[in-house]
Write a protein that holds these residues in place. Sequence first.
Motif, PDB file in Angstrom:
ATOM      1  N   MET A 187       1.043  12.059  10.125  1.00  0.00           N
ATOM      2  CA  MET A 187       1.944  11.479   9.810  1.00  0.00           C
ATOM      3  C   MET A 187       0.969   9.170  10.452  1.00  0.00           C
ATOM      4  N   ARG A 188       0.227   8.695   9.936  1.00  0.00           N
ATOM      5  CA  ARG A 188      -0.114   7.047   9.533  1.00  0.00           C
ATOM      6  C   ARG A 188      -0.043   7.243  11.222  1.00  0.00           C
ATOM      7  N   SER A 189      -0.470   6.641  12.289  1.00  0.00           N
ATOM      8  CA  SER A 189       0.187   5.668  13.120  1.00  0.00           C
ATOM      9  C   SER A 189       0.193   4.760  13.504  1.00  0.00           C
ATOM     10  N   ASP A 190      -0.010   3.641  12.406  1.00  0.00           N
ATOM     11  CA  ASP A 190       1.002   2.739  12.586  1.00  0.00           C
ATOM     12  C   ASP A 190       2.210   2.861  12.268  1.00  0.00           C
ATOM     13  N   TYR A 191       2.771   4.388  11.345  1.00  0.00           N
ATOM     14  CA  TYR A 191       4.083   4.595  10.754  1.00  0.00           C
ATOM     15  C   TYR A 191       4.887   4.934  12.192  1.00  0.00           C
ATOM     16  N   LYS A 192       4.021   5.671  13.438  1.00  0.00           N
ATOM     17  CA  LYS A 192       4.861   6.147  14.746  1.00  0.00           C
ATOM     18  C   LYS A 192       5.476   5.250  15.595  1.00  0.00           C
ATOM     19  N   ILE A 193       4.459   4.118  15.740  1.00  0.00           N
ATOM     20  CA  ILE A 193       5.297   3.202  16.297  1.00  0.00           C
ATOM     21  C   ILE A 193       6.362   1.948  15.174  1.00  0.00           C
ATOM     22  N   ILE A 194       5.882   2.348  14.191  1.00  0.00           N
ATOM     23  CA  ILE A 194       7.136   1.625  13.599  1.00  0.00           C
ATOM     24  C   ILE A 194       8.015   2.260  13.325  1.00  0.00           C
ATOM     25  N   LEU A 195       8.380   3.162  13.790  1.00  0.00           N
ATOM     26  CA  LEU A 195       9.645   4.628  13.370  1.00  0.00           C
ATOM     27  C   LEU A 195      10.312   4.232  14.998  1.00  0.00           C
ATOM     28  N   ASP A 196       9.453   4.323  15.600  1.00  0.00           N
ATOM     29  CA  ASP A 196       9.976   4.097  16.864  1.00  0.00           C
ATOM     30  C   ASP A 196      10.525   2.628  17.606  1.00  0.00           C
ATOM     31  N   LEU A 197      10.289   1.423  16.511  1.00  0.00           N
ATOM     32  CA  LEU A 197       9.997   0.035  16.648  1.00  0.00           C
ATOM     33  C   LEU A 197      12.209  -0.413  16.053  1.00  0.00           C
ATOM     34  N   ILE A 198      12.463   0.503  15.031  1.00  0.00           N
ATOM     35  CA  ILE A 198      13.131  -0.140  13.717  1.00  0.00           C
ATOM     36  C   ILE A 198      14.572   0.851  14.739  1.00  0.00           C
ATOM     37  N   PRO A 199      15.593   0.095  14.588  1.00  0.00           N
ATOM     38  CA  PRO A 199      16.436   0.951  15.136  1.00  0.00           C
ATOM     39  C   PRO A 199      17.651   1.066  13.979  1.00  0.00           C
ATOM     40  N   GLU A 200      18.099   2.237  13.806  1.00  0.00           N
ATOM     41  CA  GLU A 200      19.206   3.056  13.101  1.00  0.00           C
ATOM     42  C   GLU A 200      19.724   2.442  12.462  1.00  0.00           C
ATOM     43  N   ASN A 201      20.028   2.315  10.709  1.00  0.00           N
ATOM     44  CA  ASN A 201      20.856   1.282  10.355  1.00  0.00           C
ATOM     45  C   ASN A 201      20.656   0.519   9.579  1.00  0.00           C
ATOM     46  N   SER A 202      19.255  -0.099  10.074  1.00  0.00           N
ATOM     47  CA  SER A 202      18.852  -1.184   9.460  1.00  0.00           C
ATOM     48  C   SER A 202      18.327  -1.227   8.269  1.00  0.00           C
ATOM     49  N   LYS A 203      17.829  -2.633   7.890  1.00  0.00           N
ATOM     50  CA  LYS A 203      17.146  -2.805   6.827  1.00  0.00           C
ATOM     51  C   LYS A 203      16.146  -3.490   7.080  1.00  0.00           C
ATOM     52  N   VAL A 204      15.397  -3.146   5.990  1.00  0.00           N
ATOM     53  CA  VAL A 204      13.662  -3.135   5.675  1.00  0.00           C
ATOM     54  C   VAL A 204      13.176  -3.598   4.499  1.00  0.00           C
ATOM     55  N   LEU A 205      12.266  -4.098   4.101  1.00  0.00           N
ATOM     56  CA  LEU A 205      11.010  -4.612   2.893  1.00  0.00           C
ATOM     57  C   LEU A 205      10.096  -4.288   3.059  1.00  0.00           C
ATOM     58  N   ASP A 206       9.540  -3.670   3.258  1.00  0.00           N
ATOM     59  CA  ASP A 206       8.616  -2.495   3.139  1.00  0.00           C
ATOM     60  C   ASP A 206       7.046  -3.043   2.167  1.00  0.00           C
ATOM     61  N   ILE A 207       6.452  -4.092   1.943  1.00  0.00           N
ATOM     62  CA  ILE A 207       5.123  -4.899   1.588  1.00  0.00           C
ATOM     63  C   ILE A 207       3.948  -3.967   1.302  1.00  0.00           C
ATOM     64  N   GLY A 208       4.051  -3.845  -0.230  1.00  0.00           N
ATOM     65  CA  GLY A 208       2.759  -3.357  -0.341  1.00  0.00           C
ATOM     66  C   GLY A 208       2.986  -1.968   0.470  1.00  0.00           C
ATOM     67  N   CYS A 209       3.908  -1.053  -0.107  1.00  0.00           N
ATOM     68  CA  CYS A 209       4.666   0.474   0.275  1.00  0.00           C
ATOM     69  C   CYS A 209       3.474   1.759   0.021  1.00  0.00           C
ATOM     70  N   SER A 210       2.504   0.942  -1.145  1.00  0.00           N
ATOM     71  CA  SER A 210       0.846   2.115  -1.562  1.00  0.00           C
ATOM     72  C   SER A 210       2.468   3.183  -1.997  1.00  0.00           C
ATOM     73  N   ASP A 211       1.758   4.508  -2.078  1.00  0.00           N
ATOM     74  CA  ASP A 211       3.184   5.731  -2.463  1.00  0.00           C
ATOM     75  C   ASP A 211       4.607   5.886  -2.123  1.00  0.00           C
ATOM     76  N   GLY A 212       4.517   5.320  -0.871  1.00  0.00           N
ATOM     77  CA  GLY A 212       5.797   5.210   0.028  1.00  0.00           C
ATOM     78  C   GLY A 212       6.625   6.307   0.941  1.00  0.00           C
ATOM     79  N   GLU A 213       5.241   6.671   1.671  1.00  0.00           N
ATOM     80  CA  GLU A 213       5.771   7.338   2.501  1.00  0.00           C
ATOM     81  C   GLU A 213       6.079   6.794   3.699  1.00  0.00           C
ATOM     82  N   LEU A 214       6.262   5.443   4.109  1.00  0.00           N
ATOM     83  CA  LEU A 214       6.849   4.811   5.674  1.00  0.00           C
ATOM     84  C   LEU A 214       8.425   4.605   5.115  1.00  0.00           C
ATOM     85  N   ILE A 215       8.651   4.308   3.794  1.00  0.00           N
ATOM     86  CA  ILE A 215      10.102   4.292   3.030  1.00  0.00           C
ATOM     87  C   ILE A 215      10.646   5.689   3.036  1.00  0.00           C
ATOM     88  N   SER A 216      10.126   6.492   2.967  1.00  0.00           N
ATOM     89  CA  SER A 216      10.831   8.176   3.198  1.00  0.00           C
ATOM     90  C   SER A 216      10.960   8.209   4.712  1.00  0.00           C
TER      91      SER A 216
END
Length: 197
Positions: free
Chosen positions: A1-30
Amino acid sequence: MRSDYKIILDLIPENSKVLDIGCSDGELISLLAEKNISAQGVEINQERVISCLGKGLDVIHGDINLMVEDFPHNQFDYCILTQTIQAVQKPDVLLNTLKKVGKNIIVSFNNSARLSKVVKFLLSGSFDSLLKKSDSDQWYNTDYIHPCSIKDFRKLTLDLDLRIIGTYDVINQKKFTNDRIPSNLFCKEVLFHLTND
């Protein structure tokens, strides 16, 4: 997992609504979906969009520079740009629009002013060392059209009246507090958590 993804997963609480701009292969969305977070992606590369749709991810094809105005105001809790801000036509216009679309904005990027990159540029005399993301990139065909330093980005946030909630040295997984930001000379990759409140 990418290092920035780890930080993002810790920052965003459950049940949030997110827009991922330039989402590439969708790994972060998954990864966000595993945390019970509703995420939608936007990607300009049609092959990547098709791949994401094949995985059952909610991704639309388009150029965010042209379509961000179409999103309703306050639709998202978080708008995310990971390694994307340097590739958009007008980063200031995009961020200003995202202030209306989401309550929080998370931006990560490689610091173009870090010492190792600047020295390489000075020694080589080539903009390739500042702009390229991969070995096949050249200054004239890279999608990094707006090289950015940590100081540059911080100034942009102030100009746009965005409040910095937190900054992170992504590689070292270190959060800075008390309005401090990572070293402009030594930090390779930075993440900013912003809000328009």
